[in-house]
Design a protein around this motif. Structure first.
Motif, PDB file in Angstrom:
ATOM      1  N   UNK A   1     179.203 142.569  49.459  1.00  0.00           N
ATOM      2  CA  UNK A   1     178.265 141.840  49.378  1.00  0.00           C
ATOM      3  C   UNK A   1     178.579 140.417  49.705  1.00  0.00           C
ATOM      4  N   UNK A   2     178.035 139.263  49.593  1.00  0.00           N
ATOM      5  CA  UNK A   2     178.537 138.396  50.137  1.00  0.00           C
ATOM      6  C   UNK A   2     179.540 137.222  48.918  1.00  0.00           C
ATOM      7  N   UNK A   3     180.429 136.658  48.671  1.00  0.00           N
ATOM      8  CA  UNK A   3     180.638 135.644  47.993  1.00  0.00           C
ATOM      9  C   UNK A   3     180.161 134.495  48.160  1.00  0.00           C
ATOM     10  N   UNK A   4     180.017 133.742  47.697  1.00  0.00           N
ATOM     11  CA  UNK A   4     179.202 132.074  48.172  1.00  0.00           C
ATOM     12  C   UNK A   4     180.627 131.135  47.256  1.00  0.00           C
TER      13      UNK A   4
ATOM     14  N   UNK B   1     184.399 134.073  53.992  1.00  0.00           N
ATOM     15  CA  UNK B   1     185.051 134.792  55.188  1.00  0.00           C
ATOM     16  C   UNK B   1     185.038 136.395  54.230  1.00  0.00           C
ATOM     17  N   UNK B   2     184.833 137.424  54.588  1.00  0.00           N
ATOM     18  CA  UNK B   2     184.947 138.757  54.093  1.00  0.00           C
ATOM     19  C   UNK B   2     186.842 138.788  53.782  1.00  0.00           C
TER      20      UNK B   2
ATOM     21  N   UNK C   1     187.953 123.629  51.424  1.00  0.00           N
ATOM     22  CA  UNK C   1     188.767 123.556  51.636  1.00  0.00           C
ATOM     23  C   UNK C   1     189.479 124.794  51.943  1.00  0.00           C
ATOM     24  N   UNK C   2     189.623 125.561  51.183  1.00  0.00           N
ATOM     25  CA  UNK C   2     190.315 127.082  51.463  1.00  0.00           C
ATOM     26  C   UNK C   2     189.862 128.112  52.518  1.00  0.00           C
ATOM     27  N   UNK C   3     188.380 127.896  52.272  1.00  0.00           N
ATOM     28  CA  UNK C   3     187.295 128.170  53.500  1.00  0.00           C
ATOM     29  C   UNK C   3     188.174 127.786  55.043  1.00  0.00           C
ATOM     30  N   UNK C   4     187.982 126.598  55.106  1.00  0.00           N
ATOM     31  CA  UNK C   4     188.320 125.679  56.097  1.00  0.00           C
ATOM     32  C   UNK C   4     189.380 126.128  56.763  1.00  0.00           C
TER      33      UNK C   4
ATOM     34  N   UNK D   1     179.954 128.677  61.940  1.00  0.00           N
ATOM     35  CA  UNK D   1     179.996 127.273  61.040  1.00  0.00           C
ATOM     36  C   UNK D   1     179.183 127.960  59.440  1.00  0.00           C
ATOM     37  N   UNK D   2     178.979 129.495  59.745  1.00  0.00           N
ATOM     38  CA  UNK D   2     178.530 129.620  58.105  1.00  0.00           C
ATOM     39  C   UNK D   2     179.616 129.750  56.340  1.00  0.00           C
ATOM     40  N   UNK D   3     180.869 129.469  57.452  1.00  0.00           N
ATOM     41  CA  UNK D   3     181.847 129.675  56.543  1.00  0.00           C
ATOM     42  C   UNK D   3     181.984 128.517  56.075  1.00  0.00           C
ATOM     43  N   UNK D   4     181.557 127.685  56.624  1.00  0.00           N
ATOM     44  CA  UNK D   4     181.853 125.693  56.984  1.00  0.00           C
ATOM     45  C   UNK D   4     181.408 125.088  56.238  1.00  0.00           C
ATOM     46  N   UNK D   5     180.415 124.931  56.929  1.00  0.00           N
ATOM     47  CA  UNK D   5     179.069 124.169  57.117  1.00  0.00           C
ATOM     48  C   UNK D   5     177.559 124.469  56.304  1.00  0.00           C
TER      49      UNK D   5
END
Length: 111
Positions: free
Chosen positions: A65-68, A35-36, A2-5, A16-20
């Motif tokens: 690096x990425x945060x999953x 999101x960075x 929800x925070x990312x949305x 959409x790589x951040x939400x779907x």
């Protein structure tokens, strides 16, 4: 999630790589990533209790690096030097494995 949305709406970054999940997987990722700039903004919160005494004068970050979605992120700010009214910090956000997602420097200036 929800925070990312919410962040997507606030920032205007609707990639959409951040939400779907399906879109992230179609892009070759194991799942959605934060999101960075969301991670960077959270790192800056380490200084929010000091804003009555000063402000962040400079903030330099390197995305590493990425945060999953289910990562546990630890935020770090280590004072490396003080010069008059300026405090120089090394900052980083690391995941549960100790891998850095971002690192950089903050200069905090007092009034």
């Amino acid at each position: 999630r929800l925070d990312l949305i919410k962040y997507a709406g606030a920032s205007g970054d609707f990639n959409p790589i951040h939400t779907i999940d399906e879109e992230a997987k179609n892009a070759g990722l194991p799942g959605i990533i934060a999101h960075g700039m969301w991670t960077m903004g959270n790192l800056a919160k380490l200084f929010s209790n000091l804003y009555e005494t000063g402000f962040i004068e400079e903030y330099k970050i390197r995305f590493k690096g990425m945060v999953f979605l289910n990562d546990v992120i630890t935020l770090h700010a280590d004072l490396k030097e003080r010069n008059g009214d300026r405090y120089f910090f090394n900052v980083a956000a690391t995941n549960q494995s100790g891998k850095e997602a971002i690192s950089g420097e903050v200069i905090f200036k007092t009034y």
